[in-house]
Design a protein around this motif. Structure first.
Motif, PDB file in Angstrom:
ATOM      1  N   ALA A  57       0.841  -1.196   0.000  1.00 19.79           N
ATOM      2  CA  ALA A  57       0.000   0.000   0.000  1.00 19.79           C
ATOM      3  C   ALA A  57       0.880   1.252   0.000  1.00 19.79           C
ATOM      4  N   LYS A  58       2.080   1.146   0.605  1.00 20.82           N
ATOM      5  CA  LYS A  58       2.936   2.341   0.704  1.00 20.82           C
ATOM      6  C   LYS A  58       3.831   2.526  -0.524  1.00 20.82           C
ATOM      7  N   ALA A  59       4.263   1.407  -1.116  1.00 20.84           N
ATOM      8  CA  ALA A  59       5.182   1.557  -2.245  1.00 20.84           C
ATOM      9  C   ALA A  59       5.061   0.417  -3.246  1.00 20.84           C
ATOM     10  N   ALA A  61       7.382   0.465  -5.756  1.00 15.59           N
ATOM     11  CA  ALA A  61       8.828   0.317  -5.571  1.00 15.59           C
ATOM     12  C   ALA A  61       9.433   1.717  -5.556  1.00 15.59           C
ATOM     13  N   ALA A  62      10.277   1.979  -4.539  1.00 15.05           N
ATOM     14  CA  ALA A  62      10.841   3.336  -4.377  1.00 15.05           C
ATOM     15  C   ALA A  62      12.143   3.507  -5.139  1.00 15.05           C
ATOM     16  N   GLY A  63      12.339   2.690  -6.166  1.00 13.12           N
ATOM     17  CA  GLY A  63      13.508   2.906  -7.034  1.00 13.12           C
ATOM     18  C   GLY A  63      14.560   1.838  -6.867  1.00 13.12           C
ATOM     19  N   ALA A  64      15.648   2.010  -7.598  1.00 15.21           N
ATOM     20  CA  ALA A  64      16.788   1.114  -7.427  1.00 15.21           C
ATOM     21  C   ALA A  64      17.321   1.308  -6.007  1.00 15.21           C
ATOM     22  N   ASP A  65      17.983   0.266  -5.500  1.00 10.46           N
ATOM     23  CA  ASP A  65      18.425   0.286  -4.104  1.00 10.46           C
ATOM     24  C   ASP A  65      19.623   1.226  -3.935  1.00 10.46           C
ATOM     25  N   ILE A  66      19.361   2.368  -3.314  1.00  8.10           N
ATOM     26  CA  ILE A  66      20.390   3.411  -3.191  1.00  8.10           C
ATOM     27  C   ILE A  66      21.510   2.955  -2.256  1.00  8.10           C
ATOM     28  N   ARG A  67      21.142   2.202  -1.225  1.00  2.00           N
ATOM     29  CA  ARG A  67      22.178   1.712  -0.297  1.00  2.00           C
ATOM     30  C   ARG A  67      23.165   0.797  -1.015  1.00  2.00           C
ATOM     31  N   GLY A 106      11.744   6.416  -9.618  1.00  2.00           N
ATOM     32  CA  GLY A 106      12.975   5.947 -10.252  1.00  2.00           C
ATOM     33  C   GLY A 106      12.753   4.621 -10.970  1.00  2.00           C
ATOM     34  N   GLY A 107      13.573   3.622 -10.604  1.00  2.00           N
ATOM     35  CA  GLY A 107      13.438   2.299 -11.209  1.00  2.00           C
ATOM     36  C   GLY A 107      12.047   1.702 -11.017  1.00  2.00           C
ATOM     37  N   GLY A 108      11.341   2.112  -9.956  1.00  2.00           N
ATOM     38  CA  GLY A 108       9.976   1.610  -9.729  1.00  2.00           C
ATOM     39  C   GLY A 108       9.030   2.093 -10.819  1.00  2.00           C
ATOM     40  N   CYS A 109       9.158   3.370 -11.154  1.00  2.00           N
ATOM     41  CA  CYS A 109       8.339   3.924 -12.238  1.00  2.00           C
ATOM     42  C   CYS A 109       8.746   3.274 -13.567  1.00  2.00           C
ATOM     43  N   GLU A 110      10.042   3.028 -13.699  1.00  2.00           N
ATOM     44  CA  GLU A 110      10.544   2.435 -14.946  1.00  2.00           C
ATOM     45  C   GLU A 110      10.072   0.992 -15.116  1.00  2.00           C
ATOM     46  N   VAL A 111      10.008   0.246 -14.019  1.00  3.64           N
ATOM     47  CA  VAL A 111       9.481  -1.119 -14.091  1.00  3.64           C
ATOM     48  C   VAL A 111       7.992  -1.079 -14.462  1.00  3.64           C
ATOM     49  N   PRO A 129      13.173  10.738  -9.456  1.00  3.11           N
ATOM     50  CA  PRO A 129      13.933  11.667  -8.605  1.00  3.11           C
ATOM     51  C   PRO A 129      15.443  11.544  -8.738  1.00  3.11           C
ATOM     52  N   GLU A 130      15.934  10.854  -9.756  1.00  2.72           N
ATOM     53  CA  GLU A 130      17.385  10.585  -9.855  1.00  2.72           C
ATOM     54  C   GLU A 130      18.239  11.843  -9.803  1.00  2.72           C
ATOM     55  N   ILE A 131      17.706  12.949 -10.364  1.00  2.00           N
ATOM     56  CA  ILE A 131      18.489  14.187 -10.391  1.00  2.00           C
ATOM     57  C   ILE A 131      18.916  14.602  -8.986  1.00  2.00           C
ATOM     58  N   PRO A 137      18.051   8.623 -14.798  1.00  2.00           N
ATOM     59  CA  PRO A 137      17.438   7.292 -14.799  1.00  2.00           C
ATOM     60  C   PRO A 137      18.304   6.308 -15.592  1.00  2.00           C
ATOM     61  N   GLY A 138      18.237   5.030 -15.209  1.00  2.00           N
ATOM     62  CA  GLY A 138      19.070   4.041 -15.901  1.00  2.00           C
ATOM     63  C   GLY A 138      18.305   2.856 -16.434  1.00  2.00           C
ATOM     64  N   MET A 139      16.981   2.818 -16.182  1.00  2.00           N
ATOM     65  CA  MET A 139      16.190   1.672 -16.645  1.00  2.00           C
ATOM     66  C   MET A 139      15.135   2.091 -17.666  1.00  2.00           C
TER      67      MET A 139
HETATM   68  N1  CAA Z   1      16.838   2.380  -1.914  1.00  2.00           N
HETATM   69  C1  CAA Z   1      17.154   1.860  -0.722  1.00  2.00           C
HETATM   70  N2  CAA Z   1      16.403   2.041   0.379  1.00  2.00           N
HETATM   71  C2  CAA Z   1      15.293   2.790   0.254  1.00  2.00           C
HETATM   72  C3  CAA Z   1      14.910   3.366  -0.962  1.00  2.00           C
HETATM   73  C4  CAA Z   1      15.730   3.121  -2.097  1.00  2.00           C
HETATM   74  N3  CAA Z   1      15.433   3.581  -3.311  1.00  2.00           N
HETATM   75  N4  CAA Z   1      13.771   4.055  -0.788  1.00  2.00           N
HETATM   76  C5  CAA Z   1      13.455   3.922   0.519  1.00  2.00           C
HETATM   77  N5  CAA Z   1      14.376   3.162   1.145  1.00  2.00           N
HETATM   78  C6  CAA Z   1      14.408   2.762   2.554  1.00  2.00           C
HETATM   79  C7  CAA Z   1      14.834   3.917   3.438  1.00  2.00           C
HETATM   80  O1  CAA Z   1      16.242   4.021   3.463  1.00  2.00           O
HETATM   81  C8  CAA Z   1      14.243   3.502   4.769  1.00  2.00           C
HETATM   82  O2  CAA Z   1      15.070   2.540   5.347  1.00  2.00           O
HETATM   83  P1  CAA Z   1      15.409   2.621   6.938  1.00  2.00           P
HETATM   84  O3  CAA Z   1      14.081   2.516   7.616  1.00  2.00           O
HETATM   85  O4  CAA Z   1      16.297   1.429   7.158  1.00  2.00           O
HETATM   86  O5  CAA Z   1      16.064   3.934   7.147  1.00  2.00           O
HETATM   87  C9  CAA Z   1      12.943   2.808   4.368  1.00  2.00           C
HETATM   88  O6  CAA Z   1      13.101   2.443   2.994  1.00  2.00           O
HETATM   89  C10 CAA Z   1      11.736   3.708   4.488  1.00  2.00           C
HETATM   90  O7  CAA Z   1      12.012   4.895   3.741  1.00  2.00           O
HETATM   91  P2  CAA Z   1      11.827   6.381   4.359  1.00  2.00           P
HETATM   92  O8  CAA Z   1      12.076   6.367   5.831  1.00  2.00           O
HETATM   93  O9  CAA Z   1      12.650   7.300   3.528  1.00  2.00           O
HETATM   94  O10 CAA Z   1      10.270   6.584   4.084  1.00  2.00           O
HETATM   95  P3  CAA Z   1       9.522   7.977   3.874  1.00  2.00           P
HETATM   96  O11 CAA Z   1       8.072   7.646   3.907  1.00  2.00           O
HETATM   97  O12 CAA Z   1      10.030   9.031   4.795  1.00  2.00           O
HETATM   98  O13 CAA Z   1       9.919   8.442   2.371  1.00  2.00           O
HETATM   99  C11 CAA Z   1      10.330   8.115   0.003  1.00  2.00           C
HETATM  100  C12 CAA Z   1       9.533   7.672   1.258  1.00  2.00           C
HETATM  101  C13 CAA Z   1       9.915   9.547  -0.378  1.00  2.00           C
HETATM  102  C14 CAA Z   1       9.970   7.162  -1.107  1.00  2.00           C
HETATM  103  C15 CAA Z   1      11.838   8.094   0.330  1.00  2.00           C
HETATM  104  O14 CAA Z   1      12.154   6.822   0.899  1.00  2.00           O
HETATM  105  C16 CAA Z   1      12.724   8.277  -0.875  1.00  2.00           C
HETATM  106  O15 CAA Z   1      12.897   9.398  -1.352  1.00  2.00           O
HETATM  107  N6  CAA Z   1      13.319   7.183  -1.425  1.00  2.00           N
HETATM  108  C17 CAA Z   1      14.241   7.234  -2.516  1.00  2.00           C
HETATM  109  C18 CAA Z   1      13.523   7.423  -3.833  1.00  2.00           C
HETATM  110  C19 CAA Z   1      14.523   7.551  -4.970  1.00  2.00           C
HETATM  111  O16 CAA Z   1      15.361   8.440  -5.006  1.00  2.00           O
HETATM  112  N7  CAA Z   1      14.442   6.629  -5.957  1.00  2.00           N
HETATM  113  C20 CAA Z   1      15.302   6.628  -7.109  1.00  2.00           C
HETATM  114  C21 CAA Z   1      16.436   5.670  -6.909  1.00  2.00           C
HETATM  115  S1  CAA Z   1      17.674   5.783  -8.187  1.00  2.00           S
HETATM  116  C22 CAA Z   1      17.081   4.849  -9.456  1.00  2.00           C
HETATM  117  O17 CAA Z   1      16.025   4.247  -9.390  1.00  2.00           O
HETATM  118  C23 CAA Z   1      17.988   4.798 -10.663  1.00  2.00           C
HETATM  119  C24 CAA Z   1      17.432   4.049 -11.852  1.00  2.00           C
HETATM  120  O18 CAA Z   1      16.754   4.615 -12.682  1.00  2.00           O
HETATM  121  C25 CAA Z   1      17.790   2.659 -12.068  1.00  2.00           C
END
Ligand code: CAA
Length: 256
Positions: A57-59, A61-67, A106-111, A129-131, A137-139
């Motif tokens: 319900a919350k996500a 997918a919030a994108g590729a794994d940034i960690r 990010g990657g979630g929207c791309e998927v 939000p990659e900027i 974006p990469g996908m």
């Molecule tokens: N990668 C890794 N971990 C993520 C993540 C991501 N993309 N998005 C969220 N998480 C993790 C958070 O680190 C957090 O972990 P902890 O509890 O261990 O700290 C957990 O998920 C919950 O996230 P938030 O506490 O941040 O939740 P929120 O409700 O405050 O915010 C959000 C939600 C606005 C989606 C915010 O998490 C966020 O901005 N996430 C990143 C989104 C993003 O930048 N996506 C693009 C990635 S790059 C990409 O996808 C490149 C490509 O094209 C291939």
């Protein structure tokens, strides 16, 4: 055995749920391998006619794994061609519906855009939000989203990284429809079941023909479509479909 997704068979519909709630379903190599391997496997499963990819319900997918990306160098990303295989889901032949609630970033929207139909809950938020991370974006978003919604709108979303809500995504043509969050599952099932009940060979041809429109000049695409249309006359279900119409009865499909 998949660890990051849950697969349920609901009649002729395969329901796949991304299941990394602790990271808002952030996408990594394991998730993408499990999603694509499962979808490609379902292509070979005669009991399944349509798949659904969804999140929580919350996500979605919030994108590729940034960690996972954070410590990587250019040499590692380039050397391993990181995310190079993640678009394998575009080789899936049966229809895939993305049922999106919450964040598809990010990657979630791309998927979601690699799926065939995007159904959005009114809680859905799409964006690239990659900027804000200092990357692009990469996908596929710079290509797929731009084609879907046009250069100016795509550029604004890419360059600001802002999110769009479900209503805007529907208006721009990214989502086919918006439904109340509580009805997303039921509405998606209804749609998936309707597709899964259709004659499979025509379904596969349809998906191939539509996707070809992204790859070829118009005259090549039109020729491809016409040849597939003519090929449909080699199928038993074409005979059944047209005969049933003429005989004023419901068709009984042989291949679904
Ligand atoms: N990668 C890794 N971990 C993520 C993540 C991501 N993309 N998005 C969220 N998480 C993790 C958070 O680190 C957090 O972990 P902890 O509890 O261990 O700290 C957990 O998920 C919950 O996230 P938030 O506490 O941040 O939740 P929120 O409700 O405050 O915010 C959000 C939600 C606005 C989606 C915010 O998490 C966020 O901005 N996430 C990143 C989104 C993003 O930048 N996506 C693009 C990635 S790059 C990409 O996808 C490149 C490509 O094209 C291939």
């Amino acid at each position: 055995m998949a660890e990051t997704i849950v697969l349920e068979r609901r009649g002729r519909v395969a329901w796949i749920t991304l299941n990394r709630p602790q990271a808002l379903n952030a996408l990594n190599e394991q998730v993408m391998l499990e999603v694509t391997a499962t979808l490609l496997e379902l292509d070979r499963d005669e009991a399944i006619g349509c798949s659904v990819l969804t999140g929580s319900a919350k996500a979605f997918a919030a994108g590729a794994d940034i960690r996972e990306m954070q410590p990587q160098s250019f040499a590692e990303m380039f050397g391993t061609d990181w995310i190079g295989g993640w678009d394998a889901m575009t080789r899936v032949r049966k229809p895939v519906i993305a049922a999106v609630a919450g964040y598809a970033l990010g990657g979630g929207c791309e998927v979601a855009m690699m799926c065939d139909i995007v159904l959005a809950a009114d809680t859905a938020k799409f964006g690239q939000p990659e900027i804000k991370l200092g990357v692009i974006p990469g996908m596929g978003a710079t290509q797929r989203l731009t084609r879907l919604i046009g250069k100016s709108r795509a550029m604004e979303l890419f360059l600001t990284g802002r999110m769009m809500d479900a209503a805007e995504a529907e208006r721009l043509g990214l989502a086919t429809r918006v439904v109340p969050a509580g009805e997303l599952e039921a509405e998606t099932m209804k749609l998936a079941e309707a597709i899964a009940a259709m004659p499979l060979q025509a379904v596969l041809m349809m998906k191939e023909a539509v996707n070809r429109s992204f790859e070829t000049p118009l005259h090549e695409g039109l020729l491809f479509e016409r040849r597939l249309f003519q090929s449909a006359f080699a199928t038993e279900d074409r005979t059944e479909g047209m005969t049933a119409f003429v005989e004023k009865r419901a068709p009984v499909w042989k291949h679904r």
